[in-house]
Scaffold this motif. Structure first.
Motif, PDB file in Angstrom:
ATOM      1  N   HIS A   1     -10.549   2.663  -4.303  1.00 45.26           N
ATOM      2  CA  HIS A   1      -9.207   2.844  -3.556  1.00 45.26           C
ATOM      3  C   HIS A   1      -9.873   4.035  -2.565  1.00 45.26           C
ATOM      4  O   HIS A   1      -9.902   5.233  -3.030  1.00 45.26           O
ATOM      5  N   ASN A   2      -9.457   3.951  -1.493  1.00 45.04           N
ATOM      6  CA  ASN A   2      -9.792   4.876  -0.281  1.00 45.04           C
ATOM      7  C   ASN A   2      -8.809   5.976  -0.523  1.00 45.04           C
ATOM      8  O   ASN A   2      -9.570   7.065  -0.097  1.00 45.04           O
TER       9      ASN A   2
ATOM     10  N   HIS B   1       0.010   5.712  -6.804  1.00 39.39           N
ATOM     11  CA  HIS B   1      -0.715   4.687  -5.950  1.00 39.39           C
ATOM     12  C   HIS B   1      -0.773   3.379  -6.355  1.00 39.39           C
ATOM     13  O   HIS B   1      -0.615   3.033  -7.411  1.00 39.39           O
ATOM     14  N   ASP B   2      -0.944   2.600  -5.285  1.00 43.87           N
ATOM     15  CA  ASP B   2      -0.964   0.984  -5.684  1.00 43.87           C
ATOM     16  C   ASP B   2      -2.479   0.847  -6.359  1.00 43.87           C
ATOM     17  O   ASP B   2      -3.281   1.365  -6.132  1.00 43.87           O
ATOM     18  N   ASP B   3      -2.145  -0.314  -7.203  1.00 44.75           N
ATOM     19  CA  ASP B   3      -3.487  -0.989  -7.772  1.00 44.75           C
ATOM     20  C   ASP B   3      -3.508  -2.425  -7.940  1.00 44.75           C
ATOM     21  O   ASP B   3      -2.721  -2.895  -8.323  1.00 44.75           O
TER      22      ASP B   3
ATOM     23  N   ARG C   1      -3.271  10.362 -12.583  1.00 39.11           N
ATOM     24  CA  ARG C   1      -2.731   9.348 -11.583  1.00 39.11           C
ATOM     25  C   ARG C   1      -1.803   8.151 -12.256  1.00 39.11           C
ATOM     26  O   ARG C   1      -2.155   7.955 -13.363  1.00 39.11           O
TER      27      ARG C   1
ATOM     28  N   VAL D   1      -2.633  -5.753   0.861  1.00 40.66           N
ATOM     29  CA  VAL D   1      -2.060  -4.611   0.733  1.00 40.66           C
ATOM     30  C   VAL D   1      -1.326  -3.855   1.912  1.00 40.66           C
ATOM     31  O   VAL D   1      -0.303  -3.326   1.580  1.00 40.66           O
TER      32      VAL D   1
ATOM     33  N   ASN E   1      -6.450   6.812   3.982  1.00 43.48           N
ATOM     34  CA  ASN E   1      -7.949   7.276   3.699  1.00 43.48           C
ATOM     35  C   ASN E   1      -8.453   8.836   3.881  1.00 43.48           C
ATOM     36  O   ASN E   1      -9.455   9.001   3.636  1.00 43.48           O
TER      37      ASN E   1
ATOM     38  N   HIS F   1       0.716  -1.216   0.141  1.00 43.68           N
ATOM     39  CA  HIS F   1       0.049   0.136   0.044  1.00 43.68           C
ATOM     40  C   HIS F   1       0.872   1.350  -0.016  1.00 43.68           C
ATOM     41  O   HIS F   1       0.431   2.410  -0.193  1.00 43.68           O
TER      42      HIS F   1
ATOM     43  N   SER G   1     -12.644   6.129  -8.634  1.00 44.59           N
ATOM     44  CA  SER G   1     -11.298   5.765  -7.931  1.00 44.59           C
ATOM     45  C   SER G   1     -11.246   4.262  -7.635  1.00 44.59           C
ATOM     46  O   SER G   1     -10.345   3.749  -7.157  1.00 44.59           O
TER      47      SER G   1
ATOM     48  N   ARG H   1      -1.293   4.523 -11.636  1.00 44.02           N
ATOM     49  CA  ARG H   1      -1.726   3.399 -10.978  1.00 44.02           C
ATOM     50  C   ARG H   1      -0.542   2.309 -11.068  1.00 44.02           C
ATOM     51  O   ARG H   1      -0.187   1.775 -12.111  1.00 44.02           O
TER      52      ARG H   1
END
Length: 186
Positions: free
Chosen positions: A111-112, A90-92, A127, A145, A66, A19, A108, A129
């Protein structure tokens, strides 16, 4: 002006979690381009400098994944950075490990961290990803994650960080598709 945002969680035991791949990318950018020393500002760790003669800020929000949008909104309001000049790493889960996809705006996908940013600044930002793959066994997604990278993944991650930083100029020029294909084909 550009803002690079790396998503992650700020606790020491989260440092090598899947994460936190966004934090890892920001660290690589800071190192490669010799941005300023990280300073705690705007509820994050902020660096600044120039890349390709453009002023850039890079931040790792300390508000936890979050609530990432809180940090981002404070920073862009202070520096008057346009949302279209924000790039979030960010992670995906839906992308194979070590591959990337880029996009401007959109959903999104649950994804929080992205949901938080959307809530505070809207969806008009780019983004990157970064694929962390899906769990092979019956491990819960939330546990997966938050699990550390294994040794093979750590090696692949080093290559990915190098490919991203070597091609950052393409991303700054907002050539998202070219950036993705260049990084993925290295």
């Amino acid at each position: 002006m550009f803002l690079f945002v790396g998503l992650g969680n700020p606790t020491p035991n989260s440092e090598n979690n899947r994460h936190n791949i966004g934090f890892k990318i920001i660290d690589a950018i800071n190192s490669k381009f010799k941005l300023s020393k990280q300073k705690p500002k705007f509820k994050g760790l902020l660096t600044t400098g120039n890349i390709n003669e453009k002023k850039v800020y890079a931040i790792k929000p300390l508000t936890f994944m979050n609530n990432s949008g809180i940090c981002i909104r404070e920073l862009i309001e202070y520096f008057k950075i346009q949302a279209e000049n924000i790039i979030v790493f960010h992670d995906d889960l839906d992308i194979d490990f070590g591959k990337i996809k880029t996009k401007f705006g959109g959903s999104s996908a649950g994804h929080n961290g992205i949901e938080s940013i959307d809530k505070f600044i809207g969806k008009d930002y780019s983004r990157v990803r970064i694929g962390i793959g899906k769990p092979n066994d019956k491990i819960a997604v939330s546990d997966y994650v938050l699990k550390d990278f294994d040794d093979d993944e750590k090696q692949q991650l080093e290559t990915l960080k190098n490919n991203i930083t070597e091609n950052l100029a393409i991303l700054i020029d907002k050539k998202l598709d070219l950036f993705s294909s260049t990084v993925n084909n290295k």
